[in-house]
Scaffold this motif. Structure first.
Motif, PDB file in Angstrom:
ATOM      1  N   ILE A 104       0.856  -1.175   0.000  1.00  0.00           N
ATOM      2  CA  ILE A 104       0.000   0.000   0.000  1.00  0.00           C
ATOM      3  C   ILE A 104       0.895   1.230   0.000  1.00  0.00           C
ATOM      4  O   ILE A 104       1.743   1.383   0.876  1.00  0.00           O
ATOM      5  CB  ILE A 104      -0.950  -0.007   1.204  1.00  0.00           C
ATOM      6  N   HIS A 105       0.708   2.061  -0.997  1.00  0.00           N
ATOM      7  CA  HIS A 105       1.492   3.288  -1.142  1.00  0.00           C
ATOM      8  C   HIS A 105       0.571   4.453  -0.817  1.00  0.00           C
ATOM      9  O   HIS A 105      -0.452   4.626  -1.476  1.00  0.00           O
ATOM     10  CB  HIS A 105       2.017   3.433  -2.572  1.00  0.00           C
ATOM     11  N   THR A 106       0.931   5.228   0.169  1.00  0.00           N
ATOM     12  CA  THR A 106       0.124   6.387   0.545  1.00  0.00           C
ATOM     13  C   THR A 106       0.926   7.649   0.277  1.00  0.00           C
ATOM     14  O   THR A 106       2.045   7.794   0.760  1.00  0.00           O
ATOM     15  CB  THR A 106      -0.269   6.319   2.032  1.00  0.00           C
ATOM     16  N   ASP A 107       0.346   8.502  -0.542  1.00  0.00           N
ATOM     17  CA  ASP A 107       1.009   9.760  -0.864  1.00  0.00           C
ATOM     18  C   ASP A 107      -0.033  10.668  -1.512  1.00  0.00           C
ATOM     19  O   ASP A 107      -1.197  10.288  -1.648  1.00  0.00           O
ATOM     20  CB  ASP A 107       2.190   9.523  -1.804  1.00  0.00           C
ATOM     21  N   ASN A 108       0.391  11.811  -1.973  1.00  0.00           N
ATOM     22  CA  ASN A 108      -0.564  12.715  -2.606  1.00  0.00           C
ATOM     23  C   ASN A 108      -0.878  12.258  -4.031  1.00  0.00           C
ATOM     24  O   ASN A 108      -0.184  11.437  -4.603  1.00  0.00           O
ATOM     25  CB  ASN A 108      -0.049  14.165  -2.575  1.00  0.00           C
TER      26      ASN A 108
END
Length: 171
Positions: A126-130
């Protein structure tokens, strides 16, 4: 003018890295081999695809058109391979999810917990970023899906966008 997928991947890597050495490293080939491949594809299409200079390799106008179509062909090839693997039961049990910061906190975390309970052998990243950092990963198909706020996403025919219910936040 048959063009192999490996040559398309070479042009895409060069366009991404704008540098022959870095593109060759990303492809795990030698720099001279990459240079020959780029020259080969330019000869086949009959047009220079990159301007080479001190600023690196920059796509020409013909190169921009070629790269847009190359992305489509490579993406469709990857989709075909994945579909055939699924039909043969070779599902990878992998899922790469991207999420904007707000959607991650509001809904993705709970959905992932439910997914893991239903499929305990699945491996997820899971990649969380803008949104600005997630969109290029999604377009390069490094993510299988992304949950993002879409109100400012420009026309994106290469993406399949499904609108979810709106969630209001109070700050």
């Amino acid at each position: 003018m048959p063009i192999e997928l490996r040559l398309l991947r070479c042009t895409l890597a060069l366009a991404e890295h704008k540098n022959f050495v870095r593109a060759a490293q990303a492809l795990h080939v030698s720099q001279p081999s990459l240079s020959r491949n780029i020259q080969d594809i330019e000869r086949r299409v009959g047009s220079q695809l990159f301007e080479r200079g001190t600023g690196g390799a920059v796509p020409t106008e013909a190169g921009k058109i070629f790269l847009a179509k190359a992305r489509e062909v490579v993406a469709r090839s990857d989709d075909l391979r994945r579909e055939m693997d699924l039909l043969r039961g070779l599902e990878k049990d992998e899922l790469n999810i991207g999420a904007g910061t707000y959607p991650s906190a509001m809904m993705v975390d709970r959905a992932v917990v439910r997914l893991v309970r239903a499929y305990p052998n699945i491996r997820m990243q899971i990649h969380t970023d803008n949104r600005e950092k997630m969109l290029p990963l999604l377009r390069k198909r490094e993510l299988d899906l992304a949950v993002l706020v879409t109100n400012e996403i420009e026309d994106a025919p290469e993406l399949h966008i499904t609108k979810l219910n709106q969630h209001k936040a109070i700050l």
